[in-house]
Design a protein around this motif. Structure first.
Motif, PDB file in Angstrom:
ATOM      1  N   ARG A  93      14.878  10.474  31.356  1.00  0.00           N
ATOM      2  CA  ARG A  93      14.716  11.807  31.936  1.00  0.00           C
ATOM      3  C   ARG A  93      15.971  12.639  31.689  1.00  0.00           C
ATOM      4  O   ARG A  93      17.057  12.286  32.146  1.00  0.00           O
ATOM      5  N   VAL A  94      15.779  13.753  30.996  1.00  0.00           N
ATOM      6  CA  VAL A  94      16.904  14.601  30.588  1.00  0.00           C
ATOM      7  C   VAL A  94      16.869  15.912  31.354  1.00  0.00           C
ATOM      8  O   VAL A  94      15.844  16.606  31.389  1.00  0.00           O
ATOM      9  N   LEU A  95      17.997  16.246  31.958  1.00  0.00           N
ATOM     10  CA  LEU A  95      18.159  17.513  32.666  1.00  0.00           C
ATOM     11  C   LEU A  95      19.052  18.419  31.823  1.00  0.00           C
ATOM     12  O   LEU A  95      20.100  17.975  31.347  1.00  0.00           O
ATOM     13  N   VAL A  96      18.653  19.664  31.659  1.00  0.00           N
ATOM     14  CA  VAL A  96      19.424  20.605  30.832  1.00  0.00           C
ATOM     15  C   VAL A  96      19.774  21.848  31.632  1.00  0.00           C
ATOM     16  O   VAL A  96      18.901  22.481  32.242  1.00  0.00           O
ATOM     17  N   PHE A  97      21.052  22.182  31.619  1.00  0.00           N
ATOM     18  CA  PHE A  97      21.510  23.454  32.193  1.00  0.00           C
ATOM     19  C   PHE A  97      21.583  24.470  31.053  1.00  0.00           C
ATOM     20  O   PHE A  97      22.353  24.300  30.102  1.00  0.00           O
ATOM     21  N   ALA A  98      20.754  25.495  31.149  1.00  0.00           N
ATOM     22  CA  ALA A  98      20.713  26.513  30.098  1.00  0.00           C
ATOM     23  C   ALA A  98      20.155  27.803  30.672  1.00  0.00           C
ATOM     24  O   ALA A  98      19.633  27.825  31.793  1.00  0.00           O
ATOM     25  N   LYS A  99      20.251  28.882  29.894  1.00  0.00           N
ATOM     26  CA  LYS A  99      19.670  30.151  30.324  1.00  0.00           C
ATOM     27  C   LYS A  99      19.143  30.902  29.100  1.00  0.00           C
ATOM     28  O   LYS A  99      19.449  30.544  27.949  1.00  0.00           O
ATOM     29  N   GLY A 100      18.344  31.914  29.379  1.00  0.00           N
ATOM     30  CA  GLY A 100      17.802  32.723  28.292  1.00  0.00           C
ATOM     31  C   GLY A 100      16.897  31.931  27.368  1.00  0.00           C
ATOM     32  O   GLY A 100      16.149  31.044  27.795  1.00  0.00           O
ATOM     33  N   GLU A 101      16.984  32.222  26.074  1.00  0.00           N
ATOM     34  CA  GLU A 101      16.107  31.576  25.096  1.00  0.00           C
ATOM     35  C   GLU A 101      16.385  30.081  24.957  1.00  0.00           C
ATOM     36  O   GLU A 101      15.522  29.313  24.511  1.00  0.00           O
ATOM     37  N   LYS A 102      17.577  29.648  25.367  1.00  0.00           N
ATOM     38  CA  LYS A 102      17.914  28.222  25.275  1.00  0.00           C
ATOM     39  C   LYS A 102      17.094  27.388  26.257  1.00  0.00           C
ATOM     40  O   LYS A 102      16.909  26.186  26.052  1.00  0.00           O
ATOM     41  N   MET A 103      16.598  28.021  27.307  1.00  0.00           N
ATOM     42  CA  MET A 103      15.740  27.301  28.247  1.00  0.00           C
ATOM     43  C   MET A 103      14.439  26.882  27.557  1.00  0.00           C
ATOM     44  O   MET A 103      13.988  25.746  27.697  1.00  0.00           O
ATOM     45  N   GLN A 104      13.860  27.809  26.795  1.00  0.00           N
ATOM     46  CA  GLN A 104      12.619  27.491  26.094  1.00  0.00           C
ATOM     47  C   GLN A 104      12.856  26.448  25.013  1.00  0.00           C
ATOM     48  O   GLN A 104      12.038  25.549  24.800  1.00  0.00           O
ATOM     49  N   GLU A 105      14.007  26.535  24.326  1.00  0.00           N
ATOM     50  CA  GLU A 105      14.342  25.542  23.304  1.00  0.00           C
ATOM     51  C   GLU A 105      14.413  24.150  23.923  1.00  0.00           C
ATOM     52  O   GLU A 105      13.904  23.172  23.353  1.00  0.00           O
ATOM     53  N   ALA A 106      15.016  24.068  25.106  1.00  0.00           N
ATOM     54  CA  ALA A 106      15.137  22.773  25.790  1.00  0.00           C
ATOM     55  C   ALA A 106      13.762  22.238  26.185  1.00  0.00           C
ATOM     56  O   ALA A 106      13.466  21.061  25.999  1.00  0.00           O
ATOM     57  N   HIS A 107      12.921  23.117  26.721  1.00  0.00           N
ATOM     58  CA  HIS A 107      11.561  22.709  27.092  1.00  0.00           C
ATOM     59  C   HIS A 107      10.803  22.196  25.868  1.00  0.00           C
ATOM     60  O   HIS A 107      10.164  21.137  25.909  1.00  0.00           O
ATOM     61  N   ASP A 108      10.883  22.946  24.779  1.00  0.00           N
ATOM     62  CA  ASP A 108      10.146  22.591  23.564  1.00  0.00           C
ATOM     63  C   ASP A 108      10.623  21.271  22.974  1.00  0.00           C
ATOM     64  O   ASP A 108       9.852  20.550  22.328  1.00  0.00           O
ATOM     65  N   ALA A 109      11.911  20.945  23.184  1.00  0.00           N
ATOM     66  CA  ALA A 109      12.483  19.708  22.629  1.00  0.00           C
ATOM     67  C   ALA A 109      12.165  18.488  23.488  1.00  0.00           C
ATOM     68  O   ALA A 109      12.470  17.362  23.101  1.00  0.00           O
ATOM     69  N   GLY A 110      11.570  18.721  24.670  1.00  0.00           N
ATOM     70  CA  GLY A 110      11.166  17.590  25.509  1.00  0.00           C
ATOM     71  C   GLY A 110      11.997  17.351  26.743  1.00  0.00           C
ATOM     72  O   GLY A 110      11.854  16.312  27.398  1.00  0.00           O
ATOM     73  N   ALA A 111      12.871  18.296  27.099  1.00  0.00           N
ATOM     74  CA  ALA A 111      13.670  18.130  28.319  1.00  0.00           C
ATOM     75  C   ALA A 111      12.741  18.057  29.532  1.00  0.00           C
ATOM     76  O   ALA A 111      11.721  18.746  29.596  1.00  0.00           O
ATOM     77  N   ASP A 112      13.107  17.223  30.493  1.00  0.00           N
ATOM     78  CA  ASP A 112      12.277  17.043  31.688  1.00  0.00           C
ATOM     79  C   ASP A 112      12.537  18.103  32.742  1.00  0.00           C
ATOM     80  O   ASP A 112      11.627  18.495  33.481  1.00  0.00           O
TER      81      ASP A 112
END
Length: 230
Positions: free
Chosen positions: A74-93
């Motif tokens: 399970r991966v948690l990512v701190f991001a904002k803006g377009e990087k949030m969608q990139e993280a979601h698309d890459a499989g971040a939980d």
């Protein structure tokens, strides 16, 4: 006779806790004393000849295990803006910012790895005292602070482990599941030890890898001969 007593007798009959075993023997022993119904995690523990109190002897890094971990990380990512969608698309939980920081401050820790973009480190820094002691704090030295989220998340999901020597000069990391075949466990372990060896500090004197043992979640520690790690 209670099952626990039967298992203890099985372990005592097969495992000599004072003997050094080669890696193949250690893997066979770990598998032979399994007595639980769930798929236990196999863990490697190492004692290093470093002084982690000295900044130039801190051993910390990552290793992409060739056969993964056998579980979803399970991966948690701190991001904002377009990087949030990139993280979601890459499989971040889990992806977010202040909202995730608040949840963690309230006690939520339902994840195994944390990644952050550089512009979110001010938010992450507020929970450093929670993440740091658990080995979860994003760090640019091991690549977990980056704008290149997609490749990193995919690598973590495929079986990358992060490791860090503790105050007693020990480090531990999962090597896969006990259900893995012998060869896969062997190759994961050898890859991990090679990664640790490559990080030997130039200021570390004498023997670098001073002890090594293999264990499963509910199994005994098996001392491993370090010849494979020389």
């Amino acid at each position: 006779m209670p099952k626990s007593s039967k298992r203890a007798k099985l372990i005592d009959s097969k495992v000599d806790r004072d003997k050094l075993h080669n890696l193949d023997e250690a893997i066979d022993l770990i598998k032979s004393v399994k007595a639980t119904k769930f798929d236990e995690t196999v863990e490697l523990s190492m004692r290093l000849g470093v002084d982690p109190r000295k900044a130039d002897q801190m051993v910390r890094g990552t290793c992409a295990l060739p056969h993964g971990l056998g579980k979803d990380v399970r991966v948690l990512v701190f991001a904002k803006g377009e990087k949030m969608q990139e993280a979601h698309d890459a499989g971040a939980d889990f992806v977010g910012g202040e909202d995730l920081s608040k949840k963690i401050q309230e006690g939520w820790l339902d994840f195994e790895r944390v990644v952050a973009t550089p512009d979110m480190m001010s938010v992450v820094g507020r929970i450093g005292k929670i993440l740091g002691p658990r080995g979860l704090m994003p760090n640019p030295k091991v690549g977990t602070v980056t704008f290149e989220l997609a490749p990193l998340i995919k690598t973590i999901k495929s079986g990358q482990v992060e490791f860090r020597v503790d105050k007693q000069s020990n480090l531990q990391a999962p090597m896969g599941k006990i259900s893995f075949d012998h060869e896969k466990l062997n190759e994961n372990i050898v890859a991990f030890v090679d990664a640790v060896k490559r990080l030997k500090p130039s200021t570390s004197k004498g023997l670098y890898i001073r002890g090594c043992s293999l264990s499963s979640t509910m199994g005994p520690g098996i001392r491993v001969d370090l010849q494979f790690a020389s």
